[in-house]
Write an enzyme that holds these catalytic residues in place. Sequence first.
Site, PDB file in Angstrom:
ATOM      1  N   TRP A  80       0.856  -1.414  -0.160  1.00  0.00           N
ATOM      2  CA  TRP A  80       0.601   0.617  -0.114  1.00  0.00           C
ATOM      3  C   TRP A  80       0.722   1.531  -0.107  1.00  0.00           C
ATOM      4  O   TRP A  80       0.560   2.142   0.568  1.00  0.00           O
ATOM      5  CB  TRP A  80      -1.095  -0.039   1.232  1.00  0.00           C
ATOM      6  CG  TRP A  80      -2.078  -1.237   0.522  1.00  0.00           C
ATOM      7  CD1 TRP A  80      -2.125  -2.193   1.877  1.00  0.00           C
ATOM      8  CD2 TRP A  80      -3.183  -0.795  -0.193  1.00  0.00           C
ATOM      9  NE1 TRP A  80      -2.679  -2.798   0.977  1.00  0.00           N
ATOM     10  CE2 TRP A  80      -3.891  -2.242   0.278  1.00  0.00           C
ATOM     11  CE3 TRP A  80      -3.770  -0.176   0.049  1.00  0.00           C
ATOM     12  CZ2 TRP A  80      -4.774  -3.015  -0.246  1.00  0.00           C
ATOM     13  CZ3 TRP A  80      -4.463   0.052  -1.352  1.00  0.00           C
ATOM     14  CH2 TRP A  80      -5.679  -1.910  -1.438  1.00  0.00           C
ATOM     15  N   LYS A 124      -5.562  -0.412  -5.668  1.00  0.00           N
ATOM     16  CA  LYS A 124      -6.357   0.873  -5.604  1.00  0.00           C
ATOM     17  C   LYS A 124      -5.645   1.565  -6.444  1.00  0.00           C
ATOM     18  O   LYS A 124      -4.313   1.348  -7.551  1.00  0.00           O
ATOM     19  CB  LYS A 124      -6.331   1.754  -4.717  1.00  0.00           C
ATOM     20  CG  LYS A 124      -7.843   1.092  -3.221  1.00  0.00           C
ATOM     21  CD  LYS A 124      -8.277   2.486  -2.170  1.00  0.00           C
ATOM     22  CE  LYS A 124      -8.931   1.692  -1.719  1.00  0.00           C
ATOM     23  NZ  LYS A 124      -9.783   2.485  -0.141  1.00  0.00           N
ATOM     24  N   GLU A 146     -37.543   1.200 -20.230  1.00  0.00           N
ATOM     25  CA  GLU A 146     -38.518   1.757 -19.146  1.00  0.00           C
ATOM     26  C   GLU A 146     -38.578   3.147 -19.351  1.00  0.00           C
ATOM     27  O   GLU A 146     -37.578   4.056 -18.873  1.00  0.00           O
ATOM     28  CB  GLU A 146     -37.775   1.316 -18.088  1.00  0.00           C
ATOM     29  CG  GLU A 146     -38.628   1.960 -16.337  1.00  0.00           C
ATOM     30  CD  GLU A 146     -38.034   2.957 -14.883  1.00  0.00           C
ATOM     31  OE1 GLU A 146     -38.625   2.619 -13.982  1.00  0.00           O
ATOM     32  OE2 GLU A 146     -37.151   2.705 -15.784  1.00  0.00           O
ATOM     33  N   ASP A 165     -32.706   1.305 -16.792  1.00  0.00           N
ATOM     34  CA  ASP A 165     -32.891   1.403 -16.171  1.00  0.00           C
ATOM     35  C   ASP A 165     -33.389   3.311 -16.679  1.00  0.00           C
ATOM     36  O   ASP A 165     -32.393   3.674 -17.055  1.00  0.00           O
ATOM     37  CB  ASP A 165     -33.054   1.559 -14.699  1.00  0.00           C
ATOM     38  CG  ASP A 165     -33.851   3.032 -14.534  1.00  0.00           C
ATOM     39  OD1 ASP A 165     -34.428   1.958 -13.721  1.00  0.00           O
ATOM     40  OD2 ASP A 165     -32.670   3.537 -13.411  1.00  0.00           O
TER      41      ASP A 165
END
Length: 669
Positions: free
Chosen positions: A86, A121, A390, A336
């Site tokens: 890290w 990350k 939709e 959606d």
Amino acid sequence: MENSQKLALVREETWLAQYEAQIQRRFDRYQEAIREIDNFSGNIIEYASVHNFYGIHFEPWRKGWVYREWAPAAKQLYFFGDFNNWDRNSHPMKKGARGDWEIFLPFEHYKDSFIHGSKVKVHVIADNGALDRIPAYIRRVIQDEKTHDVAGQLWFAKDFKWTDQSYSTKKSLKQPLIYECHIGMAQEKMGVGTYQEFEELTLPRIQAAGYNTIQLMAVMEHPYYGSFGYHVSNFFAPTSRFGTPEELKSLVNKAHEMGIAVVIDIVHSHAIKNVNEGLNEFDGSEDQYFHPGDKGYHEAWDSKVFNYAKREVQQFLLSNIRYWLEEFHFDGFRFDGVTSIMYHHHGLFMDFDSVALYFDENVDEDAIVYLQLANTLIHSFKPQSISIAEDMSGMPGLARPIAEGGIGFDFRMAMGVPDFWIKTLKHKQDEEWDMFELWHQLTNRPAAERSIGYAESHDQALVGDQTLAFRLMDKEMYFSMSVLQQNLVVDRGIALHKLIRLITLTLGGEGYLNFIGNEFGHPDWVDFPREGNDWSHQHARRQWSLVDDPLLRYAHLDRWDKAIIKLANDYQLLASSPADQLHLDPDKKILAYERAGLIFVFSFHPTESFSDLPIHVKNPGKYQLLLNSDETEFSGFERLDGKVKYFTDEHQCIKMYIPNRTVLVLEKL
């Protein structure tokens, strides 16, 4: 323009004649976009492959891993994680000419540290500071249960062995009978359900119920469980809270073995605004993936709005579509928030009471082109895929082929139908129900566009609303559903629940949708664990024990649903031509029609039954009862003899005894 040269949408829908220029311009813009894509990438399938370039990949020819990220406005990127303890500074990435950042990790140096399951990350230094971010194309994201820290996770699992090569979606495409479901709330336990539990416990129920398609909600990773999956943070990561990617693949594979198509809710209408988990301000700018300023913020959803005109955004979203089709063998998508995509105002506070609203300056033409490209990709990459929109605005041509001037979806959700049922149940006494209005609301849709009819979906099950069953029976559902007792409220509720579902199935569209558990009248609303309910799972589960109990009337509703779905399958009801009305009596509240050669006779009268009522039919002969909602196995009162045959008279009518609040389905012998 010569009539023969006009787009079919304009030629056939004469009410759109004055908007011919706008419709033609949409088609021209789409064609120009396709030409640009072909020139840039060769074809749209290749254009939608940037997920194989960006993100983390092993490159055998270089003998190592490469990580790439598009972040043009960033000042510096550093890759870090378990592999380098890290350290935010030890692994800087190099910037290329297009704003792409890259780092290469040789296998021989990192084979013991850059491993399956380890976390990563990217540290981004930009105008918004120095922030730890999740790689945009990451395939898996996990949250630490103690610290709640979110990180990307390397996932180097061996290739999944698919056995679904012979599966075809032809039946589902012909008449989709959709079971809408949420993996996490699909079990009865007080906790989050898993992909594996769904495969083993829920899929067999769906197969037994007769549905040929499942629609999975909340598959794309989202940090807040209570968002129902609609605040997506990581577009290429199946949510890890339900299990592993291989377990999701196994679920899809098993569904295909059962003859069930699998579509997912895809959320390209907006993205979560969270900086820690999502794409917002990834490279320090507000307009990398989204529109800048107010245009890029969705006020109603508290989220970010994509800039569909930007090539890199198009490629990100189109590659996302290809990824789900290719990697997980999904059979299509229910898009959606299509209304929000198509309009700059997102459809907020709009009634769409004028045709002009479909073609004015509030329409986002770049977004329209994106939807056309999305449908082109879906049907190019996997021709038997299903795409469903939709949209509550009623955009003309939404579910028509692009070549006809449409937007290219296979189906559109008939969103007005559940709204009609809610308004009717809320504002009208039973004796006030209008048969003319009922027929109009269930049959009034574009002739050339296929619709998915439904009486209720997840929207009507959420806290703040009510399911149809609860709206009909209220608290009596908790105390009076025993087969050993009679209750007038429950009797009425069950009778209308059966009628509403069958008339919606047979009149409401060319496909049908049911939300998990609603087929048997699940008594609870849906409320996900949150601070306001002390993080309870009480209402974020499905109580299958209710329908499995032979002493409760939920089982009767379940048997009815199985019967009507079987009817739809056996007679290909929704693949047939629209229904022909045979009889409508507003006073007696009788409605009869024919579809797929079957005669449907509905009585919505609350109290009166009618003897020897003549129903005109198109074909003379002998008829018999095929289905009767008044049978005791469906919680009825057995007021008819199922063995009676009905003969047409000299007026080509059959005369019937029609009990109140009953539907009878007849077949010609």
